[in-house]
Design a protein around this motif. Structure first.
Motif, PDB file in Angstrom:
ATOM      1  N   ILE A  93      -8.337  -8.277  -6.487  1.00  0.00           N
ATOM      2  CA  ILE A  93      -9.477  -8.698  -5.671  1.00  0.00           C
ATOM      3  C   ILE A  93      -8.960  -8.832  -4.245  1.00  0.00           C
ATOM      4  CG2 ILE A  93     -11.228 -10.490  -5.272  1.00  0.00           C
ATOM      5  CD1 ILE A  93     -11.603  -9.129  -7.966  1.00  0.00           C
ATOM      6  N   ASP A  94      -9.623  -8.197  -3.284  1.00  0.00           N
ATOM      7  CA  ASP A  94      -9.200  -8.278  -1.892  1.00  0.00           C
ATOM      8  C   ASP A  94      -9.238  -9.739  -1.428  1.00  0.00           C
ATOM      9  OD1 ASP A  94      -8.679  -6.783   0.769  1.00  0.00           O
ATOM     10  OD2 ASP A  94     -10.317  -8.172   1.231  1.00  0.00           O
ATOM     11  N   LYS A  95      -8.138 -10.214  -0.872  1.00  0.00           N
ATOM     12  CA  LYS A  95      -8.036 -11.630  -0.506  1.00  0.00           C
ATOM     13  C   LYS A  95      -8.947 -12.021   0.651  1.00  0.00           C
ATOM     14  CE  LYS A  95      -4.079 -10.773   2.408  1.00  0.00           C
ATOM     15  NZ  LYS A  95      -2.696 -10.930   2.670  1.00  0.00           N
ATOM     16  N   ASP A  96      -9.262 -11.082   1.536  1.00  0.00           N
ATOM     17  CA  ASP A  96     -10.111 -11.414   2.682  1.00  0.00           C
ATOM     18  C   ASP A  96     -11.605 -11.326   2.360  1.00  0.00           C
ATOM     19  OD1 ASP A  96      -7.913 -11.859   4.365  1.00  0.00           O
ATOM     20  OD2 ASP A  96      -7.764  -9.709   4.804  1.00  0.00           O
ATOM     21  N   SER A  97     -11.998 -10.267   1.655  1.00  0.00           N
ATOM     22  CA  SER A  97     -13.433 -10.049   1.427  1.00  0.00           C
ATOM     23  C   SER A  97     -13.913 -10.453   0.041  1.00  0.00           C
ATOM     24  CB  SER A  97     -13.771  -8.568   1.640  1.00  0.00           C
ATOM     25  OG  SER A  97     -13.173  -7.784   0.614  1.00  0.00           O
ATOM     26  N   GLY A  98     -12.976 -10.603  -0.918  1.00  0.00           N
ATOM     27  CA  GLY A  98     -13.373 -10.895  -2.292  1.00  0.00           C
ATOM     28  C   GLY A  98     -13.897  -9.672  -3.021  1.00  0.00           C
ATOM     29  N   THR A  99     -13.725  -8.495  -2.417  1.00  0.00           N
ATOM     30  CA  THR A  99     -14.216  -7.245  -2.996  1.00  0.00           C
ATOM     31  C   THR A  99     -13.379  -6.850  -4.205  1.00  0.00           C
ATOM     32  OG1 THR A  99     -14.901  -6.517  -0.798  1.00  0.00           O
ATOM     33  CG2 THR A  99     -14.699  -4.813  -2.472  1.00  0.00           C
ATOM     34  N   PRO A 100     -14.028  -6.501  -5.342  1.00  0.00           N
ATOM     35  CA  PRO A 100     -13.269  -6.055  -6.515  1.00  0.00           C
ATOM     36  C   PRO A 100     -12.625  -4.688  -6.277  1.00  0.00           C
ATOM     37  CG  PRO A 100     -15.634  -6.046  -6.963  1.00  0.00           C
ATOM     38  CD  PRO A 100     -15.454  -6.574  -5.587  1.00  0.00           C
ATOM     39  N   SER A 101     -11.611  -4.369  -7.064  1.00  0.00           N
ATOM     40  CA  SER A 101     -10.802  -3.177  -6.827  1.00  0.00           C
ATOM     41  C   SER A 101     -11.586  -1.873  -6.858  1.00  0.00           C
ATOM     42  CB  SER A 101      -9.658  -3.111  -7.823  1.00  0.00           C
ATOM     43  OG  SER A 101     -10.133  -2.998  -9.132  1.00  0.00           O
ATOM     44  N   TYR A 102     -12.643  -1.777  -7.624  1.00  0.00           N
ATOM     45  CA  TYR A 102     -13.356  -0.509  -7.685  1.00  0.00           C
ATOM     46  C   TYR A 102     -14.102  -0.192  -6.393  1.00  0.00           C
ATOM     47  CZ  TYR A 102     -17.496  -3.287  -8.745  1.00  0.00           C
ATOM     48  OH  TYR A 102     -18.507  -4.192  -8.691  1.00  0.00           O
ATOM     49  N   LYS A 103     -14.195  -1.135  -5.496  1.00  0.00           N
ATOM     50  CA  LYS A 103     -14.827  -0.899  -4.193  1.00  0.00           C
ATOM     51  C   LYS A 103     -13.812  -0.663  -3.085  1.00  0.00           C
ATOM     52  CE  LYS A 103     -19.181  -1.558  -5.165  1.00  0.00           C
ATOM     53  NZ  LYS A 103     -20.213  -0.603  -4.890  1.00  0.00           N
ATOM     54  N   SER A 104     -12.638  -1.277  -3.215  1.00  0.00           N
ATOM     55  CA  SER A 104     -11.644  -1.135  -2.157  1.00  0.00           C
ATOM     56  C   SER A 104     -10.271  -1.529  -2.683  1.00  0.00           C
ATOM     57  CB  SER A 104     -12.009  -2.040  -0.977  1.00  0.00           C
ATOM     58  OG  SER A 104     -11.022  -1.974   0.017  1.00  0.00           O
ATOM     59  N   VAL A 105      -9.361  -0.582  -2.664  1.00  0.00           N
ATOM     60  CA  VAL A 105      -7.979  -0.859  -3.059  1.00  0.00           C
ATOM     61  C   VAL A 105      -7.063  -0.090  -2.102  1.00  0.00           C
ATOM     62  CG1 VAL A 105      -7.823   1.000  -4.768  1.00  0.00           C
ATOM     63  CG2 VAL A 105      -6.392  -1.001  -5.027  1.00  0.00           C
ATOM     64  N   PRO A 106      -6.009  -0.725  -1.605  1.00  0.00           N
ATOM     65  CA  PRO A 106      -5.107  -0.014  -0.694  1.00  0.00           C
ATOM     66  C   PRO A 106      -4.312   1.059  -1.445  1.00  0.00           C
ATOM     67  CG  PRO A 106      -4.300  -2.230  -1.137  1.00  0.00           C
ATOM     68  CD  PRO A 106      -5.625  -2.105  -1.822  1.00  0.00           C
ATOM     69  N   VAL A 107      -4.226   2.234  -0.827  1.00  0.00           N
ATOM     70  CA  VAL A 107      -3.484   3.342  -1.425  1.00  0.00           C
ATOM     71  C   VAL A 107      -2.600   4.014  -0.386  1.00  0.00           C
ATOM     72  CG1 VAL A 107      -5.208   3.842  -3.210  1.00  0.00           C
ATOM     73  CG2 VAL A 107      -5.343   5.027  -1.015  1.00  0.00           C
ATOM     74  N   ARG A 108      -1.619   4.738  -0.875  1.00  0.00           N
ATOM     75  CA  ARG A 108      -0.739   5.564  -0.047  1.00  0.00           C
ATOM     76  C   ARG A 108      -0.991   7.012  -0.449  1.00  0.00           C
ATOM     77  NH1 ARG A 108       3.691   3.408  -1.720  1.00  0.00           N
ATOM     78  NH2 ARG A 108       3.728   1.860  -0.077  1.00  0.00           N
ATOM     79  N   VAL A 109      -1.182   7.870   0.529  1.00  0.00           N
ATOM     80  CA  VAL A 109      -1.406   9.305   0.280  1.00  0.00           C
ATOM     81  C   VAL A 109      -0.200  10.071   0.783  1.00  0.00           C
ATOM     82  CG1 VAL A 109      -2.892  11.276   0.800  1.00  0.00           C
ATOM     83  CG2 VAL A 109      -3.910   9.003   0.559  1.00  0.00           C
ATOM     84  N   MET A 110       0.343  10.938  -0.088  1.00  0.00           N
ATOM     85  CA  MET A 110       1.496  11.735   0.313  1.00  0.00           C
ATOM     86  C   MET A 110       1.369  13.144  -0.240  1.00  0.00           C
ATOM     87  SD  MET A 110       3.835   9.512  -2.193  1.00  0.00           S
ATOM     88  CE  MET A 110       2.540   8.336  -2.412  1.00  0.00           C
ATOM     89  N   ARG A 111       1.970  14.083   0.440  1.00  0.00           N
ATOM     90  CA  ARG A 111       1.964  15.473  -0.055  1.00  0.00           C
ATOM     91  C   ARG A 111       2.515  15.481  -1.468  1.00  0.00           C
ATOM     92  NH1 ARG A 111       1.164  19.841   2.693  1.00  0.00           N
ATOM     93  NH2 ARG A 111       1.547  18.831   4.684  1.00  0.00           N
ATOM     94  N   SER A 112       1.885  16.231  -2.342  1.00  0.00           N
ATOM     95  CA  SER A 112       2.271  16.270  -3.755  1.00  0.00           C
ATOM     96  C   SER A 112       3.729  16.710  -3.896  1.00  0.00           C
ATOM     97  CB  SER A 112       1.353  17.218  -4.531  1.00  0.00           C
ATOM     98  OG  SER A 112       1.557  17.090  -5.903  1.00  0.00           O
ATOM     99  N   GLY A 113       4.487  15.965  -4.684  1.00  0.00           N
ATOM    100  CA  GLY A 113       5.885  16.287  -4.926  1.00  0.00           C
ATOM    101  C   GLY A 113       6.843  15.803  -3.876  1.00  0.00           C
ATOM    102  N   SER A 114       6.368  15.056  -2.859  1.00  0.00           N
ATOM    103  CA  SER A 114       7.249  14.636  -1.771  1.00  0.00           C
ATOM    104  C   SER A 114       7.815  13.240  -1.950  1.00  0.00           C
ATOM    105  CB  SER A 114       6.485  14.692  -0.432  1.00  0.00           C
ATOM    106  OG  SER A 114       5.468  13.714  -0.399  1.00  0.00           O
ATOM    107  N   HIS A 115       7.684  12.657  -3.099  1.00  0.00           N
ATOM    108  CA  HIS A 115       8.165  11.273  -3.287  1.00  0.00           C
ATOM    109  C   HIS A 115       9.400  11.222  -4.136  1.00  0.00           C
ATOM    110  CE1 HIS A 115       5.845  11.728  -7.026  1.00  0.00           C
ATOM    111  NE2 HIS A 115       4.943  12.226  -6.225  1.00  0.00           N
TER     112      HIS A 115
END
Length: 115
Positions: A93-115
């Protein structure tokens, strides 16, 4: 990252692979990103990326998803559910807004295979 439905979907029931609202046809393995965010990360429309949830103590991943340039708010991404549900921690649950994860979750996007 919000998870969203396509045009031919009712809740988790998918009736077709087309989303005429967003111009996606024949597939659902896409990540919507703003052009400025693509450019900032050295990505282009059609590249394969991996998405990772950024929450303490977890590594939830969605690999080899095609990034699509879309007029979404800069700094945000979106993907279809239920496919993207693998990224959504049930207890986040977002600590600032109280929004549940299905509405907003922090993610990292990276080129496939680059991790």
């Amino acid at each position: 990252m919000p998870a969203l439905r396509s045009h031919d979907q009712y809740n988790t029931t998918i009736y077709a692979l087309d989303d005429r609202y967003r111009g996606v046809f024949g597939r659902r393995d896409v990540l919507f990103m703003h052009q400025d965010d693509l450019t900032a990360r050295g990505l282009a429309h059609g590249d394969l990326v991996d998405i990772e949830t950024v929450t303490p103590g977890r590594k939830l991943r969605y690999e080899k998803i095609t990034v699509i340039e879309y007029n979404i708010a800069p700094g945000s991404v979106a993907a279809y559910y239920p496919e993207a549900n693998r990224l959504l921690p049930l207890d986040y649950i977002d600590k600032d807004s109280g929004t549940p994860s299905y509405k907003s979750v922090p993610v990292r996007v990276m080129r496939s295979g680059s991790h």
